[in-house]
Scaffold this motif. Structure first.
Motif, PDB file in Angstrom:
ATOM      1  N   GLY A 421       0.794  -1.359   0.002  1.00  0.00           N
ATOM      2  CA  GLY A 421       0.140  -0.161   0.001  1.00  0.00           C
ATOM      3  C   GLY A 421       0.980   1.239   0.176  1.00  0.00           C
ATOM      4  N   ALA A 422       1.853   1.083   0.891  1.00  0.00           N
ATOM      5  CA  ALA A 422       2.766   2.326   1.102  1.00  0.00           C
ATOM      6  C   ALA A 422       3.523   2.842  -0.531  1.00  0.00           C
ATOM      7  N   ILE A 423       3.943   1.623  -1.129  1.00  0.00           N
ATOM      8  CA  ILE A 423       4.545   1.828  -2.298  1.00  0.00           C
ATOM      9  C   ILE A 423       3.866   2.233  -3.413  1.00  0.00           C
ATOM     10  N   MET A 424       2.371   1.718  -3.516  1.00  0.00           N
ATOM     11  CA  MET A 424       1.467   2.283  -4.563  1.00  0.00           C
ATOM     12  C   MET A 424       1.261   3.881  -4.169  1.00  0.00           C
ATOM     13  N   SER A 425       1.074   4.073  -2.879  1.00  0.00           N
ATOM     14  CA  SER A 425       0.716   5.608  -2.900  1.00  0.00           C
ATOM     15  C   SER A 425       1.971   6.536  -3.249  1.00  0.00           C
ATOM     16  N   LEU A 426       3.258   6.033  -2.828  1.00  0.00           N
ATOM     17  CA  LEU A 426       4.203   6.684  -3.380  1.00  0.00           C
ATOM     18  C   LEU A 426       4.466   6.787  -4.817  1.00  0.00           C
ATOM     19  N   CYS A 427       4.207   5.729  -5.559  1.00  0.00           N
ATOM     20  CA  CYS A 427       4.481   5.785  -6.788  1.00  0.00           C
ATOM     21  C   CYS A 427       3.076   6.687  -7.739  1.00  0.00           C
ATOM     22  N   MET A 428       1.855   6.505  -6.991  1.00  0.00           N
ATOM     23  CA  MET A 428       0.937   7.482  -7.574  1.00  0.00           C
ATOM     24  C   MET A 428       1.296   9.031  -7.506  1.00  0.00           C
ATOM     25  N   LYS A 465      13.161   3.537   0.493  1.00  0.00           N
ATOM     26  CA  LYS A 465      13.852   2.880   1.585  1.00  0.00           C
ATOM     27  C   LYS A 465      13.027   3.234   2.943  1.00  0.00           C
ATOM     28  N   SER A 466      12.470   4.549   3.054  1.00  0.00           N
ATOM     29  CA  SER A 466      11.799   4.670   4.279  1.00  0.00           C
ATOM     30  C   SER A 466      10.517   4.134   4.447  1.00  0.00           C
ATOM     31  N   VAL A 467       9.810   4.086   3.186  1.00  0.00           N
ATOM     32  CA  VAL A 467       8.385   3.291   3.327  1.00  0.00           C
ATOM     33  C   VAL A 467       8.566   1.923   3.547  1.00  0.00           C
ATOM     34  N   THR A 468       9.572   1.248   2.966  1.00  0.00           N
ATOM     35  CA  THR A 468       9.747  -0.224   3.047  1.00  0.00           C
ATOM     36  C   THR A 468      10.682  -0.590   4.378  1.00  0.00           C
ATOM     37  N   ARG A 469      10.837   0.426   5.176  1.00  0.00           N
ATOM     38  CA  ARG A 469      11.887   0.262   6.425  1.00  0.00           C
ATOM     39  C   ARG A 469      13.398  -0.408   5.811  1.00  0.00           C
ATOM     40  N   GLY A 470      13.782  -0.092   4.394  1.00  0.00           N
ATOM     41  CA  GLY A 470      14.883  -0.280   4.124  1.00  0.00           C
ATOM     42  C   GLY A 470      14.668  -2.019   3.259  1.00  0.00           C
ATOM     43  N   TYR A 471      13.780  -2.401   3.223  1.00  0.00           N
ATOM     44  CA  TYR A 471      13.701  -3.922   2.547  1.00  0.00           C
ATOM     45  C   TYR A 471      13.384  -3.711   1.297  1.00  0.00           C
ATOM     46  N   GLY A 472      12.854  -2.646   0.647  1.00  0.00           N
ATOM     47  CA  GLY A 472      12.363  -2.491  -0.725  1.00  0.00           C
ATOM     48  C   GLY A 472      13.843  -2.364  -1.486  1.00  0.00           C
ATOM     49  N   SER A 473      13.728  -2.681  -2.663  1.00  0.00           N
ATOM     50  CA  SER A 473      14.705  -2.224  -3.597  1.00  0.00           C
ATOM     51  C   SER A 473      14.322  -2.109  -5.129  1.00  0.00           C
ATOM     52  N   PHE A 474      14.941  -1.136  -5.884  1.00  0.00           N
ATOM     53  CA  PHE A 474      14.592  -0.969  -7.063  1.00  0.00           C
ATOM     54  C   PHE A 474      15.708  -0.802  -8.158  1.00  0.00           C
ATOM     55  N   ASP A 475      15.117  -0.854  -9.391  1.00  0.00           N
ATOM     56  CA  ASP A 475      16.016  -1.138 -10.364  1.00  0.00           C
ATOM     57  C   ASP A 475      15.254  -0.405 -11.633  1.00  0.00           C
ATOM     58  N   TYR A 476      15.904   0.506 -12.515  1.00  0.00           N
ATOM     59  CA  TYR A 476      15.061   1.031 -13.531  1.00  0.00           C
ATOM     60  C   TYR A 476      16.006   0.924 -15.044  1.00  0.00           C
ATOM     61  N   GLU A 477      15.182   0.818 -16.143  1.00  0.00           N
ATOM     62  CA  GLU A 477      15.521   0.980 -17.404  1.00  0.00           C
ATOM     63  C   GLU A 477      14.744   1.927 -18.109  1.00  0.00           C
ATOM     64  N   LEU A 478      15.593   2.668 -19.201  1.00  0.00           N
ATOM     65  CA  LEU A 478      15.075   3.442 -20.131  1.00  0.00           C
ATOM     66  C   LEU A 478      13.793   3.142 -20.767  1.00  0.00           C
ATOM     67  N   ASP A 479      12.535   3.799 -20.939  1.00  0.00           N
ATOM     68  CA  ASP A 479      11.473   3.188 -21.785  1.00  0.00           C
ATOM     69  C   ASP A 479      10.798   4.352 -22.601  1.00  0.00           C
ATOM     70  N   GLY A 480      11.784   5.159 -23.184  1.00  0.00           N
ATOM     71  CA  GLY A 480      11.512   5.960 -24.502  1.00  0.00           C
ATOM     72  C   GLY A 480      10.796   7.229 -23.776  1.00  0.00           C
ATOM     73  N   TYR A 481      10.119   8.111 -24.681  1.00  0.00           N
ATOM     74  CA  TYR A 481       9.959   9.347 -24.231  1.00  0.00           C
ATOM     75  C   TYR A 481       8.197   9.209 -24.752  1.00  0.00           C
ATOM     76  N   SER A 482       7.523  10.221 -23.818  1.00  0.00           N
ATOM     77  CA  SER A 482       5.818  10.494 -24.048  1.00  0.00           C
ATOM     78  C   SER A 482       5.468  11.763 -23.944  1.00  0.00           C
ATOM     79  N   LYS A 483       4.602  12.216 -24.537  1.00  0.00           N
ATOM     80  CA  LYS A 483       4.061  13.605 -24.657  1.00  0.00           C
ATOM     81  C   LYS A 483       3.501  13.912 -23.039  1.00  0.00           C
ATOM     82  N   SER A 484       3.829  15.434 -22.711  1.00  0.00           N
ATOM     83  CA  SER A 484       3.645  15.509 -21.250  1.00  0.00           C
ATOM     84  C   SER A 484       3.403  16.833 -21.218  1.00  0.00           C
TER      85      SER A 484
END
Length: 601
Positions: A421-428, A465-484
């Protein structure tokens, strides 16, 4: 003694998430093969930069050649090609893996599979490497070896029934890893012809000898005095020295197919050596280069300015020195009205930016400030012209802009299920959209999100890190450009725009950001003798405002008693003076105010 025979060469790399014990396992392998004597041994031997030791991460890859007399009576040459672990250096990792035939996948017996392990393992699987799962830290009381084996099979999809359980710290089970490398990892493929083809997987700058180029020989031989050519840059050099790392540089006569080593060739400029390039002989060149080469483009930009403008020359020299060891760092000069002369630098990602900033202030004792990091936006103008812009100061006139596109990334987040839940609200909050959720094991989830790049470059990692108390880890890759809907947020102090504070933001975030900057400036700009308005504007529309009240002076203090007209006369005079001062008064923003606002962002 080792006699050259490709059958007895093994090239491998170690893949692991941060803190899963990659450098410690490398230490044990160096000890077991007597590559480094006990008295010279120190922890994390291959991480020789102070910053690497302190943070427990590998920033620069370092190869090392070990000779091991195996139980079958033959002496094997084992080349460990150490890779950086972080996502920012994904291209360097992919080149290092191209130089190998196999990889050790090191997974922590307590934490299980994490995000970066996944990203790098997929790079290895794409290159058809033989992968040996190794489960580390089995000596810890919380170790769950069977659970981790199941995770490796379910998440990565490779057979973990023969996974080795080891403890790199105490050295338990490490010898079995060495024997398994010899039996399970294939020897180098035989060369198709005798043309020299060598894959460049890294380089570093030596103050005395110029650039040292790290290569893996795929076919042909590399000797001293031969003329070589880089196939991407088409530049020609004469080789002065070839050698191997054991782990310090040791010169040899020749490098043969399958071997890993280095060469030195009077190369003064690191920009001539590109990671992933193919080296061939000048007289008898190979018909085609090795596949997979691409130019690395910077992703994140930030300005670096000296705190004291007289240090400009020194900052320039230090950036050039850093560039010698870090070919991915992009530097160009720029100036700002508020901060004076400085540099606009391009980085591969956030960690890269942080490391460069740390190294500048540590290794060179510089006082510098960085502006908030930004990404590259694409502006399409009304006449069809496309501009790429990373600096808000170069933003075109809003009336000419047809549309703006911003870079997006695919983010893979590994987390215990409790924090969903915490991660979903962070990403929203960061304008992200969830693409899929996968269950990794009973309690762990793998979430795939699509997020705008400029939302993750400032504080996404800290918040995750703070919403998952340090247990979450993430990794990203580029995914192109979008109109914004990207707009330029301009900050004005006393009706004058201040370019150092202006930034490109999404319209939905502009008001919040404008209010925050105005409130901060109200705190840090000293009071003047007249009222100073601080405004945040988009185009002509003011979206936030704060006012610094004037320092008041009681002009009627000397009047006691008497007629009220005396006081009125003095007040009128003061009013006139204030009016004139407001017309000609200028507000000087102190240097400390810039520091404060950039920190606040």
């Amino acid at each position: 003694m080792f006699h050259y025979d490709p059958k007895y060469i093994r090239n491998f790399s170690i893949i692991a998430h941060i803190d899963h014990g990659k450098s410690t396992l490398a230490d044990r392998l160096l000890e077991l093969t007597h590559t480094v004597e006990k008295r010279e041994m120190q922890e994390q031997f291959l991480d020789n930069m102070e910053l690497e030791r302190e943070r427990g991460i590998t920033i620069k890859a370092r190869p090392v050649t070990m000779y091991y007399p195996a139980q079958d009576g033959h002496t094997y040459q084992i080349n460990l090609i150490d890779t950086p672990g972080h996502v920012d250096f994904a291209y360097e990792v992919s080149r290092s893996l191209s130089a190998c035939e196999g990889a050790l996948l090191v997974v922590d017996a307590v934490q299980g599979v994490q995000a970066q392990t996944l990203a790098n393992v997929h790079l290895a699987i794409d290159r058809n490497l033989e992968i040996l799962p190794v489960i580390n830290k089995v000596d810890l009381p919380a170790a769950d070896v069977e659970g981790v084996k199941k995770q490796i099979e379910e998440v990565i999809g490779i057979d973990a029934s023969r996974a080795l359980g080891i403890s790199a710290k105490t050295g338990v089970g490490v010898e079995a890893v060495l024997e398994r490398i010899l039996t399970d990892i294939p020897c180098p493929k035989p060369a198709i012809d005798d043309c020299l083809r060598a894959l460049v997987f890294d380089s570093h700058y030596d103050a005395y000898r110029g650039v040292m180029v790290y290569v893996r020989i795929v076919s042909g031989e590399m000797r001293k005095k031969s003329l070589i050519r880089f196939m991407a840059g088409q530049k020609t050099f004469e080789i002065n020295d070839v050698g191997v790392f054991t782990p310090n540089e040791k010169p040899t006569e020749v490098l043969r197919p399958g071997e890993v080593g280095f060469f030195v060739a009077n190369i003064k400029n690191t920009a001539d050596v590109k990671v992933g390039d193919t080296v061939t002989l000048h007289k008898f060149p190979a018909p085609t280069p090795l596949p997979g080469f691409k130019l690395i483009a910077p992703v994140v930009f930030a300005g670096i300015y000296p705190v004291d403008s007289s240090d400009f020359e020194q900052v320039r020299d230090c950036l050039l020195k850093l560039q010698l060891n870090d070919s991915a760092l992009h530097v160009e000069q720029e100036s700002s009205l508020a901060l004076g002369f400085g540099f606009r630098c391009g980085f591969l990602g956030l960690l890269h930016l942080e490391i460069v900033f740390e190294r500048l202030s540590r290794e060179f004792n510089l006082d510098i400030i960085t502006t908030a990091p930004s990404v590259i936006y694409k502006f399409t103008l009304g006449n069809g012209e496309i501009k790429t812009i990373d600096n808000p100061a170069h933003c075109p006139d809003p009336t000419l802009i047809e549309q703006v596109e911003e870079p997006w990334v695919k983010v893979h987040i590994m987390t215990p299920a409790d924090y969903l839940g915490a991660i979903m609200s962070l990403c929203m909050d960061k304008r992200g959209s969830l693409e899929k959720t996968e269950t990794v094991s009973g309690t762990r989830l793998l979430l795939t999100y699509r997020l705008p790049m400029n939302e993750i470059i400032t504080d996404f990692n800290d918040k995750l890190k703070s919403v998952t108390r340090g247990y979450g880890s993430f990794d990203y890759e580029l995914d192109g450009y979008s109109k914004s809907d990207i707009v330029k947020l301009e900050i004005r102090v006393n009706e004058e725009p201040v370019d150092a504070f202006s930034c490109l933001v999404h319209r939905s975030k502009a008001e919040h950001k404008g209010r925050a900057i105005c409130a901060k400036l109200k705190e840090v700009i000293p009071q003047q003798l007249f009222k100073v308005p601080i405004q945040a504007a988009i185009g002509g529309k003011i979206i936030a405002r704060e006012t610094i009240s004037a320092i008041t002076k009681n002009v009627t203090a000397k009047c006691y008693g008497g007629d009220i007209t005396r006081k009125r006369k003095l007040w009128e005079k003061q009013k006139e003076g204030k009016k004139r001062m407001k017309e000609i008064g200028k507000v000087n923003i102190p240097q400390s105010a810039f520091m404060e606002v950039l920190k606040a962002e």
